[in-house]
Design a protein around this motif. Sequence first.
Motif, mmCIF file in Angstrom:
data_model
loop_
_atom_site.group_PDB
_atom_site.id
_atom_site.type_symbol
_atom_site.label_atom_id
_atom_site.label_comp_id
_atom_site.label_asym_id
_atom_site.label_seq_id
_atom_site.Cartn_x
_atom_site.Cartn_y
_atom_site.Cartn_z
ATOM 1 N N SER A 151 0.843 -1.187 0.000
ATOM 2 C CA SER A 151 0.000 0.000 0.000
ATOM 3 C C SER A 151 0.881 1.241 0.000
ATOM 4 O O SER A 151 1.530 1.557 1.001
ATOM 5 N N SER A 174 -9.487 1.589 4.450
ATOM 6 C CA SER A 174 -8.847 0.646 3.531
ATOM 7 C C SER A 174 -9.315 -0.784 3.770
ATOM 8 O O SER A 174 -9.581 -1.535 2.820
ATOM 9 N N TYR A 178 -11.313 -3.392 1.382
ATOM 10 C CA TYR A 178 -10.900 -4.767 1.058
ATOM 11 C C TYR A 178 -12.083 -5.728 1.179
ATOM 12 O O TYR A 178 -12.357 -6.526 0.267
ATOM 13 N N TRP A 308 -5.268 -2.406 -1.148
ATOM 14 C CA TRP A 308 -6.079 -3.364 -0.397
ATOM 15 C C TRP A 308 -7.412 -3.619 -1.093
ATOM 16 O O TRP A 308 -7.926 -4.737 -1.087
ATOM 17 N N VAL A 347 -2.421 -10.803 0.588
ATOM 18 C CA VAL A 347 -2.689 -10.123 1.869
ATOM 19 C C VAL A 347 -1.429 -10.110 2.731
ATOM 20 O O VAL A 347 -1.105 -9.108 3.366
#
Length: 377
Positions: A151, A174, A178, A308, A347
């Motif tokens: 990010s 964020s 996601y 994200w 992730v």
Amino acid sequence: MAKKNIDQNINQEKLSKTAYSLFDFTKKEKPFLIVICILVSVAAIITPYTYAAMWFGFALAAYSAIANDSIQTIGTFIASNQNRKWYWLWLFMGVIFVGTVTYSWLTLDGDVSYQRLTTKGLEKAPESFVFLQLAAPIVLLIMTRMRMPVSTTFLLLNVFTYKAGTILDVMFKSFVGYILAFVIAIVVWFVLERFVKNYLKGQAKPYWMVLQWITSGTLWSVWIMQDAANIAVFLPRQLGLTEFLVYTGFVFVGLGFLFYLKGDKIQGIVNEKSNVTDVRAATIVDFVYAIILFYFKIYSSVPMSTTWVFIGLLGGRELAIAIGKHGKAKKKDAWRYRAFKLARKDVFKASIGLLVSLILAVIINEGVRQEILDYFR
């Protein structure tokens, strides 16, 4: 005793693999690492000179942010247009960039960030710099080279935020992005799966290419509205004409270099996903992503991590495709596991960038440190 020896052998094997991977990376990326060493040296020398440091930091942030975030916006565009000349793709996206930031600059009194930098904790332009603020985009360059979707919002904005509350607001928005993108992707692609199978077969019709260029251009413009702040954070909050021309011109040229490299190393994250080289699939991905980003743009002016949102979108899409596949139970389980594995990997890599940004923010900003200490008292 035997079990202990087995565990020790396994650990040694893992250590050997890690050491070899690092050695292999160092060997393959020798020219890149030399450039990084030069950039670190220049950053250390230039830090006390505020004006020079400002433009140096901006230049690093501009290229590193767009190079890392290219997987979100122009990644599918590059993947599905590999047979076209790179300079036509560059000119198309470059003109959209110039038009988008020019509109913000003209209508918002010199602000090129669409008011993302008016958020409390980011509204003050830096009056001086510390070495780690200039090092943040260099760290981003390294992570991009290692194909890590980081990010840029967290890594570049957090080092300038003087309020811990601002960091929490950005993180919350964020993470909501996601989850929303993940759920929407599952619903959209699960519904579309039958349509795609029945109607989107064989060679794509010419109008799909037109649709894809329109949706990609729209997505690119909306992304600029969200993430231009990550680049402009090094600069004054209102840019004069000369500053604006330097800002716009540098990013325009940097885009050309990125298209020439066809997205560079991190493009592999897009290419490994299912069917993204198909212009029809790329169009649908870009269309859904653009709608989500535009919603969050209207929702509030607090910056958010578009990375994200993007990995949520790709993760949900992969899972939906895996769920919709037909075949034996064993094969279906393998498809679902692959989808879960890809989502988990993305992730994990994005979380590393978040952790690095939080560490840098705490080290650099006294206000953030103080708020955290006060919280635990």
